[in-house]
Design a protein around this motif. Structure first.
Motif, PDB file in Angstrom:
ATOM      1  N   THR A   1     -14.055   4.956  -3.311  1.00 16.12           N
ATOM      2  CA  THR A   1     -15.100   5.609  -2.446  1.00 16.12           C
ATOM      3  C   THR A   1     -14.057   6.975  -1.711  1.00 16.12           C
TER       4      THR A   1
ATOM      5  N   LEU B   1     -20.238   4.470  -2.042  1.00 11.86           N
ATOM      6  CA  LEU B   1     -18.917   3.207  -1.629  1.00 11.86           C
ATOM      7  C   LEU B   1     -19.059   2.769  -3.465  1.00 11.86           C
ATOM      8  N   LEU B   2     -17.467   2.446  -2.997  1.00 14.91           N
ATOM      9  CA  LEU B   2     -17.164   1.583  -4.188  1.00 14.91           C
ATOM     10  C   LEU B   2     -15.666   1.157  -4.596  1.00 14.91           C
TER      11      LEU B   2
ATOM     12  N   ASP C   1      -2.016  -1.473  -3.398  1.00 18.39           N
ATOM     13  CA  ASP C   1      -3.451  -1.127  -2.931  1.00 18.39           C
ATOM     14  C   ASP C   1      -3.195   0.346  -3.223  1.00 18.39           C
TER      15      ASP C   1
ATOM     16  N   GLU D   1       0.715  -1.231   0.443  1.00 21.22           N
ATOM     17  CA  GLU D   1       0.227   0.077   0.009  1.00 21.22           C
ATOM     18  C   GLU D   1       0.583   1.763   0.002  1.00 21.22           C
TER      19      GLU D   1
END
Ligand SMILES: *Cc1c(COP(=O)(O)O)cnc(C)c1O
Length: 378
Positions: free
Chosen positions: A200, A210-211, A176, A147
């Motif tokens: 999101t 949110l997605l 990420d 990330e």
């Protein structure tokens, strides 16, 4: 390098985000298509059925996936949230006996998911700080999740270097990409197998849905993730997906303003005596700046720092007219999240993640000065 029609060069991000979301022109069609709401599709008709049921596919998802896939440089699968995307990736790839490596300082729900749900299924979970060293932990790994920049501490890791080592040891690598977005960083080009994100945050950027998505360079890997989504049903609503697609066209403009605001606020905070530990990858002098400059195309709109304590943060927020207390980040509105209140991150009581919105830079800096002065006067 030539892209598109002869005589056109590589296109800029502002053009790409608008073109990526646009359907091919057909006379009489809307210039910008609306959402398609569907459970079953007609099976009777001239052509064979390429759409059967709404858990399998949807025209609005397909449009969003084409758009984000173009920006990420890979095949894309949209999910109902960032965590649904993380879960989809983990469960599409990992089996009992596999080893998962993930960041110790990354998004805390991913760590909790791994500890509470993957470990009991016989998957070994290893946590490594984003800044590394990753060396030993990669041995025997099946999947390495990075990330970068990490949320909330904003450390950065060298995607190409970790991917090369991980691949040499037979592991797949996922990044990420939430804080950077595909305009800020292209993990698949840097050698990652997957780029995933919570859409999101900055990608949709309006704090109203949110997605999430997973992109993969290899269509076979994307197909495994897509099949998992169909089996599990962790599918997004077409309306939310359409809102995100609608927001994508302004991503370049929003990110440009957010990054401008973030750099100005980070510089302002550096000079304040009550503020310590200012982190922003775009700040010359930040420990991650050299690496971030080499692998990122823009530095995003999130700054973190440490204020004296929780009460100081409360007083500053009470005195601010423009910064609102809220979690999440990447939206139009500037927000502040004191992370220690949630208990998931190893951070000081006064640690705050500041998300810079699209307000005017001078207004934000002036408001912050007022807020810090007021918080310091007890
Ligand atoms: C918010 C976030 C997630 C989870 O996304 P949701 O859309 O909230 O499910 C995952 N990774 C990072 C880095 C995040 O910031």
């Amino acid at each position: 390098m030539t892209h598109g029609a002869p005589g056109t060069g590589p296109r800029g991000d502002g053009t790409r985000v608008i073109q990526a979301g646009s359907p091919d022109p057909r006379i009489g069609d809307p210039l910008a298509a609306g959402p398609v709401l569907a459970a079953p599709y007609h099976l009777t008709g001239a052509a064979g059925p390429d759409r059967v049921y709404g858990r399998m596919t949807n025209p609005t998802w397909e449009a969003f996936e084409r758009a984000v896939g173009e920006l990420e440089g890979g095949e894309t699968v949209v999910f109902s949230s960032g965590m649904a995307a993380v879960t989809g990736l983990f469960l599409a790839i990992l089996r009992a006996g596999d080893v998962l490596v993930l960041p110790s300082d990354g998004y805390y729900e991913a760590r909790a998911l791994a500890r509470e749900h993957l470990s009991p299924l016989g998957i070994e979970v290893r946590e490594v700080p984003t800044a590394g060293p990753h060396g030993g932990a990669l041995t025997g790994a099946r999947l390495v999740l990075l990330e970068t920049p990490a949320n909330p501490g904003l450390d950065v890791c060298d995607i190409a270097a970790v991917a090369a080592t991980a691949h040499a040891r037979g592991a797949l690598v996922a990044v990420d990409n939430t804080t950077a977005t595909p305009l800020g960083q292209r993990p698949l080009e840097l050698g990652a197998d997957f780029s995933l994100a919570s859409d999101t945050k900055a990608l949709s950027g309006h704090s109203d849905l949110l997605l999430g998505h997973v992109s993969a360079a290899d269509p076979e890997l994307a197909a495994r993730v897509r099949t998992w989504r169909q089996r599990s049903g962790s599918i997004p609503g077409p309306f939310e997906t359409w809102l995100a697609l609608r927001s994508l066209g302004t991503l370049d403009l929003r990110l440009a303003r957010q990054a401008e605001n973030a750099l100005a606020v980070a510089r302002f905070l550096l000079d304040r005596p009550e503020v310590t530990g200012v982190r922003y990858p775009g700040l010359p002098g930040d420990p991650a700046h050299a690496l971030a400059s080499a692998q990122m195309r823009r530095f995003g709109g999130v700054v973190s720092c440490v204020l004296p304590d929780a009460a100081f943060v409360d007083r500053a927020l009470a005195a601010s007219a423009l910064f609102t207390a809220a979690t999440s980040f990447g939206g139009l509105h500037s927000t502040v999240d004191r992370r220690a209140q949630w208990g998931g991150d190893a951070v000081a009581e006064g640690f705050v993640r500041i998300s810079l919105g699209c307000e005017d830079t001078a207004d934000l800096v002036a408001d912050l000065a007022v807020a810090l002065e007021a918080a310091g006067t007890v």
